[in-house]
Scaffold this motif. Structure first.
Motif: not given
Length: 355
Positions: A209-214, A238-239
């Motif tokens: 899983p991926v934590l994608l920051k803005r 994706i989170v």
């Protein structure tokens, strides 16, 4: 256009849809989530309609999507998605999504084994179900502590194993993704790397899983397009993480865009969490912003905690410890259920008695 496969669709049925689309001169991007497999189509929409894909075995629905981010769009999902983290190596599964409020906590950087073990215990006692810690740290100043690298990865994994917490850490370079994925349960893409497409490609193919920051200067559409890039490469787990954007206001490092949470939840089916720590850069603002994040409907928060912030090698002024952690635990325990969110049990000793 998007093809939504039925929950029990076989791999052969997925491949049959891809083959038919390619025969018609189109491209097909397969993305697999926890409970859904969807196929995004690129090409002549009218020609795709003539293929009558809806009648193919294993196909649940075919939807025309007008947004450029087709796979992560809310258009073809009646309900928002849940992403599952962990579940291997003896660590539990953690669910991030609309029915839960997830606390992700830990130090900005792993500094030593003793430090990350103590911080992990602090985070767990506050109700955290995911342990974060930086090991590869991109930073704007060459003089700032940049992490312990692979040795830090091993320390973080050891702390996760000792506390039973799945771990999330940032991969800052595509060359490090394989090593990070071997130790971490979830890979973070930091704000500075939101549009680093080589890195997005690598984390998408890691299987984690991926934590994608803005990005600090990214629009919501640019943020969702970065998520779409990951999804097109087969990873729908994706989170999204809002962590503040750059504005004219210099009081804080960034301005937390609270409105981004309900906006993105309307546009995309992906879970959305918020990092008030890096948006504010100030300990006295983290707790008020965390309460606001709960109220606005976020799926969780990412908070810096440290057993001794004054001695932290980086970002000490924004890290919570002691009484602040107890107040955070109390706020989550009391406020999140008001929005019908399940939370982890919080150790009673850390929660102040009601006055």
């Amino acid at each position: 256009m998007v093809v939504v496969m039925a929950p029990g669709a076989t791999e052969a049925q997925v491949e049959a849809v891809i083959a038919r689309v390619r025969q018609a001169g189109g491209e097909a991007f397969v993305s697999r989530g926890v409970s859904r497999t969807i196929i995004g189509l690129v090409g002549d929409v009218e020609q795709f309609r003539a293929l009558n894909l809806r009648r193919m075995a294993g196909v649940a629905e075919v939807i025309r999507v007008s947004t450029p981010y087709k796979l992560v769009s809310r258009h073809h999902f009646p309900s928002r998605s849940t992403v599952v983290v962990g579940g291997s190596g003896g660590r539990p599964e953690v669910r991030i999504g609309p029915e839960y409020f997830t606390l992700i906590a830990g130090p900005c950087a792993v500094e030593s084994l003793d430090q990350i073990l103590e911080t992990a215990e602090l985070a767990k006692a506050a109700g955290a179900t995911l342990l974060r810690g930086g090991t590869f740290r991109p930073w704007s100043s060459a003089e700032t502590f940049r992490g312990l690298g692979r040795s830090g990865l091993h320390m973080l994994a050891e702390a996760g194993a000792a506390t039973g917490l799945p771990v999330v850490t940032e991969a800052a370079d595509a060359r490090d993704v394989e090593a990070v994925a071997e130790q971490a349960d979830m890979l973070q893409v930091g704000a500075r790397n939101m549009q680093n497409f080589a890195l997005l490609d690598a984390v998408a193919q890691s299987g984690k899983p991926v934590l994608l920051k803005r990005g600090i200067q990214a629009t919501i559409e640019e943020w969702l397009m970065a998520a779409e890039y990951i999804a097109q490469r087969g990873n729908l787990n994706i989170v999204l993480c809002e962590r503040g954007i750059r504005t004219f206001e210099p009081t804080t490092p960034a301005t937390l865009d609270i409105s981004a949470v309900p906006t993105v939840q309307r546009l995309s089916h992906l879970p959305v969490v918020v990092d008030p720590t890096h948006a504010s850069g100030r300990r006295d603002l983290v707790l008020p912003l965390a309460r606001a994040v709960i109220a606005v409907g976020s799926d969780g928060v990412l908070i810096d905690v440290h057993p001794d912030p004054e001695s932290a090698l980086c970002d000490g002024p924004q890290a919570l410890a002691g009484a602040d952690v107890r107040v955070l635990a109390s706020a989550i325990r009391r406020l999140a259920p008001l929005l019908d969110r399940d939370t982890a049990d919080v150790t009673s000793v850390l929660v102040p008695e009601p006055r």
